[in-house]
Design an enzyme around this catalytic site. Structure first.
Site, mmCIF file in Angstrom:
data_model
loop_
_atom_site.group_PDB
_atom_site.id
_atom_site.type_symbol
_atom_site.label_atom_id
_atom_site.label_comp_id
_atom_site.label_asym_id
_atom_site.label_seq_id
_atom_site.Cartn_x
_atom_site.Cartn_y
_atom_site.Cartn_z
ATOM 1 N N ASN A 37 0.818 -1.211 0.000
ATOM 2 C CA ASN A 37 0.000 0.000 0.000
ATOM 3 C C ASN A 37 0.855 1.265 0.000
ATOM 4 O O ASN A 37 1.660 1.488 0.897
ATOM 5 C CB ASN A 37 -0.908 -0.024 1.234
ATOM 6 C CG ASN A 37 -2.059 0.951 1.125
ATOM 7 O OD1 ASN A 37 -2.241 1.618 0.119
ATOM 8 N ND2 ASN A 37 -2.844 1.031 2.183
ATOM 9 N N HIS A 122 -14.793 -4.800 12.123
ATOM 10 C CA HIS A 122 -14.459 -3.453 12.581
ATOM 11 C C HIS A 122 -15.727 -2.640 12.848
ATOM 12 O O HIS A 122 -16.614 -2.568 11.996
ATOM 13 C CB HIS A 122 -13.654 -2.707 11.521
ATOM 14 C CG HIS A 122 -12.276 -3.231 11.320
ATOM 15 N ND1 HIS A 122 -11.336 -2.557 10.561
ATOM 16 C CD2 HIS A 122 -11.656 -4.349 11.764
ATOM 17 C CE1 HIS A 122 -10.201 -3.241 10.550
ATOM 18 N NE2 HIS A 122 -10.384 -4.336 11.272
ATOM 19 N N ARG A 147 -13.527 -5.220 16.645
ATOM 20 C CA ARG A 147 -12.552 -4.181 16.958
ATOM 21 C C ARG A 147 -13.272 -2.848 17.059
ATOM 22 O O ARG A 147 -14.021 -2.478 16.148
ATOM 23 C CB ARG A 147 -11.472 -4.109 15.866
ATOM 24 C CG ARG A 147 -10.268 -3.278 16.249
ATOM 25 C CD ARG A 147 -9.338 -3.046 15.073
ATOM 26 N NE ARG A 147 -9.789 -1.944 14.237
ATOM 27 C CZ ARG A 147 -9.059 -1.420 13.248
ATOM 28 N NH1 ARG A 147 -7.875 -1.923 12.955
ATOM 29 N NH2 ARG A 147 -9.531 -0.415 12.530
ATOM 30 N N TYR A 159 -7.427 7.717 13.293
ATOM 31 C CA TYR A 159 -7.178 6.455 12.599
ATOM 32 C C TYR A 159 -8.392 5.534 12.692
ATOM 33 O O TYR A 159 -8.990 5.367 13.751
ATOM 34 C CB TYR A 159 -5.962 5.722 13.193
ATOM 35 C CG TYR A 159 -5.927 4.275 12.762
ATOM 36 C CD1 TYR A 159 -5.567 3.933 11.465
ATOM 37 C CD2 TYR A 159 -6.346 3.257 13.617
ATOM 38 C CE1 TYR A 159 -5.598 2.624 11.046
ATOM 39 C CE2 TYR A 159 -6.376 1.942 13.204
ATOM 40 C CZ TYR A 159 -5.997 1.626 11.912
ATOM 41 O OH TYR A 159 -6.046 0.327 11.491
ATOM 42 N N ASP A 212 -7.100 -1.169 18.209
ATOM 43 C CA ASP A 212 -5.838 -0.921 17.506
ATOM 44 C C ASP A 212 -5.332 0.471 17.869
ATOM 45 O O ASP A 212 -5.939 1.470 17.499
ATOM 46 C CB ASP A 212 -6.058 -1.034 15.993
ATOM 47 C CG ASP A 212 -4.769 -0.919 15.202
ATOM 48 O OD1 ASP A 212 -3.700 -0.725 15.816
ATOM 49 O OD2 ASP A 212 -4.829 -1.021 13.963
ATOM 50 N N HIS A 214 -2.456 1.522 16.810
ATOM 51 C CA HIS A 214 -1.742 1.887 15.588
ATOM 52 C C HIS A 214 -0.418 2.595 15.895
ATOM 53 O O HIS A 214 -0.030 3.556 15.228
ATOM 54 C CB HIS A 214 -2.609 2.723 14.651
ATOM 55 C CG HIS A 214 -2.498 2.292 13.221
ATOM 56 N ND1 HIS A 214 -1.903 3.058 12.256
ATOM 57 C CD2 HIS A 214 -2.891 1.157 12.599
ATOM 58 C CE1 HIS A 214 -1.943 2.419 11.097
ATOM 59 N NE2 HIS A 214 -2.537 1.257 11.280
ATOM 60 N N GLU A 238 -3.833 -4.099 19.951
ATOM 61 C CA GLU A 238 -3.001 -4.224 18.754
ATOM 62 C C GLU A 238 -2.072 -3.027 18.575
ATOM 63 O O GLU A 238 -2.478 -1.886 18.778
ATOM 64 C CB GLU A 238 -3.908 -4.359 17.518
ATOM 65 C CG GLU A 238 -3.165 -4.432 16.211
ATOM 66 C CD GLU A 238 -4.098 -4.390 15.021
ATOM 67 O OE1 GLU A 238 -3.604 -4.148 13.901
ATOM 68 O OE2 GLU A 238 -5.320 -4.585 15.187
ATOM 69 N N GLU A 264 1.803 -6.468 11.707
ATOM 70 C CA GLU A 264 1.304 -6.303 10.347
ATOM 71 C C GLU A 264 2.317 -5.658 9.406
ATOM 72 O O GLU A 264 2.229 -5.834 8.193
ATOM 73 C CB GLU A 264 0.005 -5.503 10.338
ATOM 74 C CG GLU A 264 0.133 -4.046 10.743
ATOM 75 C CD GLU A 264 -1.223 -3.350 10.775
ATOM 76 O OE1 GLU A 264 -1.355 -2.302 10.137
ATOM 77 O OE2 GLU A 264 -2.144 -3.859 11.440
ATOM 78 N N ARG A 285 0.687 -10.836 13.987
ATOM 79 C CA ARG A 285 -0.273 -10.399 12.978
ATOM 80 C C ARG A 285 0.340 -10.244 11.583
ATOM 81 O O ARG A 285 -0.197 -9.551 10.725
ATOM 82 C CB ARG A 285 -0.914 -9.076 13.413
ATOM 83 C CG ARG A 285 -1.617 -9.163 14.767
ATOM 84 C CD ARG A 285 -2.656 -8.085 14.935
ATOM 85 N NE ARG A 285 -3.694 -8.190 13.931
ATOM 86 C CZ ARG A 285 -3.815 -7.395 12.889
ATOM 87 N NH1 ARG A 285 -2.966 -6.398 12.684
ATOM 88 N NH2 ARG A 285 -4.785 -7.563 12.025
ATOM 89 N N HIS A 314 -3.043 -9.967 9.602
ATOM 90 C CA HIS A 314 -3.533 -8.666 9.140
ATOM 91 C C HIS A 314 -4.522 -8.888 8.006
ATOM 92 O O HIS A 314 -4.306 -9.734 7.140
ATOM 93 C CB HIS A 314 -2.320 -7.867 8.662
ATOM 94 C CG HIS A 314 -2.609 -6.493 8.170
ATOM 95 N ND1 HIS A 314 -3.314 -5.571 8.904
ATOM 96 C CD2 HIS A 314 -2.239 -5.877 7.013
ATOM 97 C CE1 HIS A 314 -3.375 -4.432 8.218
ATOM 98 N NE2 HIS A 314 -2.740 -4.595 7.074
ATOM 99 N N ASP A 318 -6.333 -3.209 1.974
ATOM 100 C CA ASP A 318 -5.278 -3.042 0.984
ATOM 101 C C ASP A 318 -4.625 -4.373 0.631
ATOM 102 O O ASP A 318 -3.640 -4.399 -0.104
ATOM 103 C CB ASP A 318 -4.218 -2.054 1.487
ATOM 104 C CG ASP A 318 -3.587 -2.489 2.800
ATOM 105 O OD1 ASP A 318 -4.202 -3.288 3.510
ATOM 106 O OD2 ASP A 318 -2.488 -2.008 3.111
ATOM 107 N N GLU A 341 -8.555 -11.036 11.005
ATOM 108 C CA GLU A 341 -9.172 -9.734 10.749
ATOM 109 C C GLU A 341 -9.977 -9.801 9.459
ATOM 110 O O GLU A 341 -9.518 -10.360 8.459
ATOM 111 C CB GLU A 341 -8.088 -8.665 10.646
ATOM 112 C CG GLU A 341 -8.627 -7.257 10.426
ATOM 113 C CD GLU A 341 -7.515 -6.215 10.387
ATOM 114 O OE1 GLU A 341 -7.823 -5.033 10.587
ATOM 115 O OE2 GLU A 341 -6.336 -6.589 10.153
ATOM 116 N N TRP A 405 2.144 7.047 12.160
ATOM 117 C CA TRP A 405 0.784 6.818 11.675
ATOM 118 C C TRP A 405 0.509 5.319 11.693
ATOM 119 O O TRP A 405 -0.454 4.861 12.201
ATOM 120 C CB TRP A 405 0.573 7.339 10.263
ATOM 121 C CG TRP A 405 -0.876 7.288 9.901
ATOM 122 C CD1 TRP A 405 -1.841 8.236 10.188
ATOM 123 C CD2 TRP A 405 -1.585 6.228 9.252
ATOM 124 N NE1 TRP A 405 -3.072 7.834 9.756
ATOM 125 C CE2 TRP A 405 -2.946 6.588 9.178
ATOM 126 C CE3 TRP A 405 -1.211 4.995 8.740
ATOM 127 C CZ2 TRP A 405 -3.917 5.776 8.601
ATOM 128 C CZ3 TRP A 405 -2.182 4.179 8.175
ATOM 129 C CH2 TRP A 405 -3.514 4.564 8.103
#
Length: 405
Positions: A37, A122, A147, A159, A212, A214, A238, A264, A285, A314, A318, A341, A405
């Site tokens: 991605n 999600h 999640r 996010y 998550d 992130h 996560e 991930e 993951r 993961h 994407d 997921e 990010w």
């Protein structure tokens, strides 16, 4: 059976996907996912210029040797671009082997360890109430693991929450450059514990809840969050912190019993070796597309199983349905599988390009019994949706400091 041609397709039915098609001299072909991605064309160039020419004429059955050839033979090991390219080839070769054998890939791995594959969905909302409404809707569909992500009051973007935007292209508007988002740890903490407090009150204790971070927090901040969330019994937290320094998770682990998941962005077993063998995490993951395909993900799963670490691949949008199918075969086989997921199978356009018979019912998925991976690719449909340059966002603290990010 020799490799006679390798074709690379880039299509954008809502998200960019890089699809590898390995063709043999007897007419059989296999499919793999090599999507990275925001750096898709780097993988495409690598495959076209540096990988495909080296594989023409090689035995398509020699999966292990070809994997080692592409990993050890380049000298410049690891790396996101290299491992995504290896993954695309590796999945395609497993697909071919299954078709030759007349068996689904999970049978070649050793057969099923379970009847179905548990999924988590999600629920992402503009506020806590919106998130919980979406979670209730998912529970009504039969999902038993969800999640939860909610927008953070005081931040324009959070996010996992796109608001009225459908995808990152819309966030970028007419300038296909990385969108920038603000981050504030104090504002996040003001929201996240309340999210799970209300979630348990409203959703009950039978549903498994996940979150998550992130990688937004430092290790000691993650330790604090894990401790604060202990009363709400998360399945896992996560990406609490970046773990480039794998010892960082010692700080988190010694302060909380909330289960931890990460991986991930990992490309090889070496990225997670210390985390697994020191039992600093509970779920790994890593994704097949990002970590060298089925061959290397099976190695990671076997290694993790020694230390009671479960797999939780993961599954972001994407990754194409080819990767999801690869995960399904691995998940059906892996004795230490944890959870998968799941964000659906993409747009209607994507479902016209990638067709399969994977069934989802009551929060679980059922792997295809077709020979190989069980996914078909419509080249004509793919050609209708050309590549569109896109990036994931960039995150900054409110004072302008670049952040994770």
């Amino acid at each position: 059976m020799k490799i006679s041609d390798i074709k690379i397709f880039v299509t954008c039915p809502g998200r960019n996907f890089v699809t590898v098609k390995v063709i043999t001299d007897n007419g059989l072909f296999g499919l793999g996912d090599a999507t990275l991605n925001g750096r898709e064309m780097a993988v495409v160039a690598y495959l076209q210029e540096h990988v495909a020419p080296c594989l023409i004429g090689k035995d398509a059955h020699a999966i292990e040797d070809i994997w080692q050839y592409l990993y050890k033979g380049v000298y410049w090991r690891k790396g996101a671009v290299n491992m995504a390219a290896i993954a695309g080839i590796d999945m395609a070769l497993w697909d071919i082997k299954g078709k030759v054998a007349g068996l689904p890939v999970y049978q070649l791995l050793g057969g099923k360890s379970r009847k179905s594959v548990g999924l988590y969905a999600h629920a992402s909302g503009d506020d806590i109430a919106d998130t919980l409404l979406k979670a209730e809707a998912l529970m009504a569909q039969g999902f038993k693991a969800i999640r939860l992500q909610s927008a953070v009051p005081g931040l324009k973007v959070t996010y996992g929450v796109l608001g009225d935007k459908e995808n990152y292209y819309e966030l970028q508007g007419n300038r296909p450059l990385p969108p920038e988002e603000d981050w504030s740890t104090p504002k996040y903490f003001n929201m996240v514990v309340e999210l799970f407090k209300q979630a348990r009150e409203k959703l009950g204790n039978d549903v498994q809840l996940l979150h998550d971070v992130h990688s937004r927090l430092t290790p000691i901040e993650s330790a604090r969050l894990g401790k604060l969330l202990e009363p709400y019994n998360l399945l896992f937290l996560e990406d609490a912190s970046i773990a480039e320094n794998q010892d960082s998770y010692k700080t988190i682990r010694q302060h909380t019993t909330t289960p931890l998941a990460i991986g991930e962005t990992y490309n090889t077993i070496w990225d997670c070796k210390d985390l697994i063998q020191n039992q600093l995490i509970d779920y790994i993951r890593t994704a097949a597309t990002h970590a060298g395909g089925i061959t290397s993900l099976k190695r990671i799963a076997d290694f993790a199983g020694i230390y009671n670490v479960k797999t939780a691949p993961h599954g972001a949008p994407d990754l194409s349905p080819i990767c999801f199918a690869a995960h399904m075969h691995l998940n059906a086989w892996a004795p230490n599988f944890g959870i998968q997921e799941f964000v659906g199978f993409g747009t209607q356009e994507a479902q016209q390009i990638f067709t399969h018979d994977i069934q989802v019912k009551d929060g679980a998925a059922f792997v295809s019994d077709k020979p190989g991976l069980g996914v078909d690719f419509n080249e004509d449909a793919a050609a209708l949706y050309p590549y569109k340059r896109s990036y994931l966002p960039v995150s900054r603290l409110e004072d302008g400091t670049l952040w994770n990010w």
